[in-house]
Design an enzyme around this catalytic site. Structure first.
Site, PDB file in Angstrom:
ATOM      1  N   LYS A 194      76.639  42.256  94.642  1.00  0.00           N
ATOM      2  CA  LYS A 194      77.109  40.958  95.126  1.00  0.00           C
ATOM      3  C   LYS A 194      75.900  40.065  95.362  1.00  0.00           C
ATOM      4  O   LYS A 194      75.018  40.394  96.151  1.00  0.00           O
ATOM      5  CB  LYS A 194      77.890  41.163  96.422  1.00  0.00           C
ATOM      6  CG  LYS A 194      78.375  39.889  97.063  1.00  0.00           C
ATOM      7  CD  LYS A 194      79.291  40.207  98.234  1.00  0.00           C
ATOM      8  CE  LYS A 194      79.699  38.952  98.960  1.00  0.00           C
ATOM      9  NZ  LYS A 194      80.596  39.241 100.091  1.00  0.00           N
ATOM     10  N   ARG A 204      84.510  29.768 101.485  1.00  0.00           N
ATOM     11  CA  ARG A 204      84.137  29.672 102.899  1.00  0.00           C
ATOM     12  C   ARG A 204      84.917  28.559 103.587  1.00  0.00           C
ATOM     13  O   ARG A 204      85.141  28.625 104.792  1.00  0.00           O
ATOM     14  CB  ARG A 204      82.628  29.522 103.028  1.00  0.00           C
ATOM     15  CG  ARG A 204      81.940  30.824 102.591  1.00  0.00           C
ATOM     16  CD  ARG A 204      80.445  30.800 102.656  1.00  0.00           C
ATOM     17  NE  ARG A 204      79.901  32.029 102.057  1.00  0.00           N
ATOM     18  CZ  ARG A 204      78.623  32.226 101.832  1.00  0.00           C
ATOM     19  NH1 ARG A 204      77.739  31.298 102.145  1.00  0.00           N
ATOM     20  NH2 ARG A 204      78.220  33.357 101.278  1.00  0.00           N
ATOM     21  N   LYS A 247      79.899  40.332  91.448  1.00  0.00           N
ATOM     22  CA  LYS A 247      80.389  39.088  92.014  1.00  0.00           C
ATOM     23  C   LYS A 247      79.219  38.158  92.276  1.00  0.00           C
ATOM     24  O   LYS A 247      78.247  38.612  92.863  1.00  0.00           O
ATOM     25  CB  LYS A 247      81.142  39.405  93.310  1.00  0.00           C
ATOM     26  CG  LYS A 247      81.599  38.214  94.089  1.00  0.00           C
ATOM     27  CD  LYS A 247      82.227  38.629  95.389  1.00  0.00           C
ATOM     28  CE  LYS A 247      82.186  37.443  96.308  1.00  0.00           C
ATOM     29  NZ  LYS A 247      82.112  37.762  97.669  1.00  0.00           N
TER      30      LYS A 247
HETATM   31  C1  PBG Z   1      83.641  38.080 102.298  1.00  0.00           C
HETATM   32  C2  PBG Z   1      83.865  37.612 100.922  1.00  0.00           C
HETATM   33  C3  PBG Z   1      83.412  36.433 100.319  1.00  0.00           C
HETATM   34  C4  PBG Z   1      84.016  36.381  99.060  1.00  0.00           C
HETATM   35  C5  PBG Z   1      84.787  37.543  98.910  1.00  0.00           C
HETATM   36  N1  PBG Z   1      84.658  38.296 100.067  1.00  0.00           N
HETATM   37  C6  PBG Z   1      82.567  35.347 100.849  1.00  0.00           C
HETATM   38  C7  PBG Z   1      81.132  35.512 101.005  1.00  0.00           C
HETATM   39  O1  PBG Z   1      80.523  36.516 100.668  1.00  0.00           O
HETATM   40  O2  PBG Z   1      80.572  34.567 101.533  1.00  0.00           O
HETATM   41  C8  PBG Z   1      83.877  35.252  98.089  1.00  0.00           C
HETATM   42  C9  PBG Z   1      85.007  35.044  97.190  1.00  0.00           C
HETATM   43  C10 PBG Z   1      85.060  33.712  96.543  1.00  0.00           C
HETATM   44  O3  PBG Z   1      84.135  32.884  96.600  1.00  0.00           O
HETATM   45  O4  PBG Z   1      86.098  33.469  95.924  1.00  0.00           O
HETATM   46  N2  PBG Z   1      82.548  38.842 102.507  1.00  0.00           N
HETATM   47 ZN    ZN Z   2      81.389  38.976 104.574  1.00  0.00          ZN
END
Ligand code: PBG
Ligand code: ZN
Length: 326
Positions: A194, A204, A247
């Protein structure tokens, strides 16, 4: 030696027979944002077509998803109350536990994945417990409460747990906790690679989880680092993850392919909020042929090696497939 330089032109039938990559409705997991209340269905300004919903609305949504052939969802909770350790996420009556119970009761045929993290539940918006001293996430303290959160999800009836916080050792910790509580067969889909990315902006907004100070670069990966990215997924495979993930998706398809070739687990991509918003707003302004570009993007994910696509486009893709668009 005879060499023919002119390639035989394929007719449509033969082109379909030899096509290397295909997209199916079975490939998709659809993200849902749940909050307490009744009759709430609020569209997210930065993501047209995506809503925050109360549980009753989510149950109706599941009905619609099933009609489209989508039987897998991933849940994100937006609690009423946030605090420093994200207590709602650890509570049997918290938003995720309540949602999972209600969905599995009304739709036992739905495959319910739970995102396991703390950023939606903490008042500071970080993915775990904050060390007062240096204002960063305390990895090991976060592992402890993550194990608790996993058991809460499991008890509520989750079909798969998806830890998204990128804490070191999280997969081993969750696997041990689940095995120790009788959930040996509950799979873990790791957000194994990630990146610290600007593409999460709209998420967010919808999850109300923007960090109140600092950023997530101490626990998320640097987009510039290829080998580190691949090693994170290899490490999660060794710790016992069942599915790996990259991701965001679009800007990282080289990483998807390389992890696919260097591990033996199924792979997911998360086609994140910013990627969705880019196509959505371009389509709304008639700058692109939206359906065509969406399908082209999904094919690219599959071609890169993804087995699973987590995407806000899932319902639209299902409709395209029903109409015979490929
Ligand atoms: C939470 C999470 C996030 C996303 C998925 N799980 C946000 C982040 O890491 O800030 C992002 C998904 C998206 O942008 O569609 N940890
Ligand atoms: Zn998180």
């Amino acid at each position: 030696m005879f060499q023919r330089f002119r390639r035989t032109r394929l007719n449509n039938h033969l082109r379909a027979l030899v096509r290397e990559t295909s997209v199916s409705v079975d490939d998709f997991i659809y993200p849902l944002f749940v909050r307490f209340g009744k009759g709430i269905k609020t569209e997210v300004a930065s993501m047209p077509g995506v809503f925050q919903m109360s549980i009753d609305e989510v149950l109706k949504e599941c009905e619609e998803l099933k009609k489209l052939g989508i039987f897998s969802i991933i849940l994100f909770g937006i609690p009423d109350v946030k605090d420093s350790i994200g207590s709602d996420a650890l509570c049997e009556h918290g938003i995720i536990a309540s949602s999972v119970k209600a969905i599995k009761e009304a739709h036992p045929d739905m495959f319910v994945v739970t995102d396991l993290c703390f950023c939606e539940y903490t008042d500071h918006g970080h993915c775990g417990i904050i060390d007062e001293v240096n204002e960063t996430v305390n990895n090991d303290a976060t592992l402890e409460i993550s194990a608790q959160q996993a058991i809460v999800h499991a008890k509520a009836g989750a079909d798969m747990i998806a830890p998204s916080g990128m804490m070191d050792g999280i997969i081993e910790t969750l696997r041990e906790a689940l095995d120790g509580s009788g959930y040996e067969n509950l799979p873990i889909m790791s957000y194994s690679t990630k990146f610290a990315s600007g593409y999460y902006g709209p998420f967010r907004d919808v999850a109300e989880s923007t960090p109140s100070f600092g950023d997530r670069s101490s626990y998320q990966m640097d987009p510039a680092n290829r080998r580190e990215a691949i090693n994170e997924s290899i490490s999660d495979e060794a710790q016992g993850a069942d599915i790996l993930m990259v991701k965001p998706a679009l800007a990282y398809l080289d990483i998807v392919r390389e992890i696919k070739d260097n591990t033996s687990l199924p792979m997911a991509v998360y086609n994140v909020s910013g990627e969705y918003a880019m196509l959505k707003f371009a389509g709304m302004n008639n700058l692109i042929d939206y359906d065509r570009v969406v399908m082209e993007t999904m094919i690219a994910f599959k071609r890169a090696g993804a087995d699973i696509i987590i995407s806000y486009h899932a319902k639209e893709v299902a409709k395209m497939l029903q109409k015979g668009k490929r």
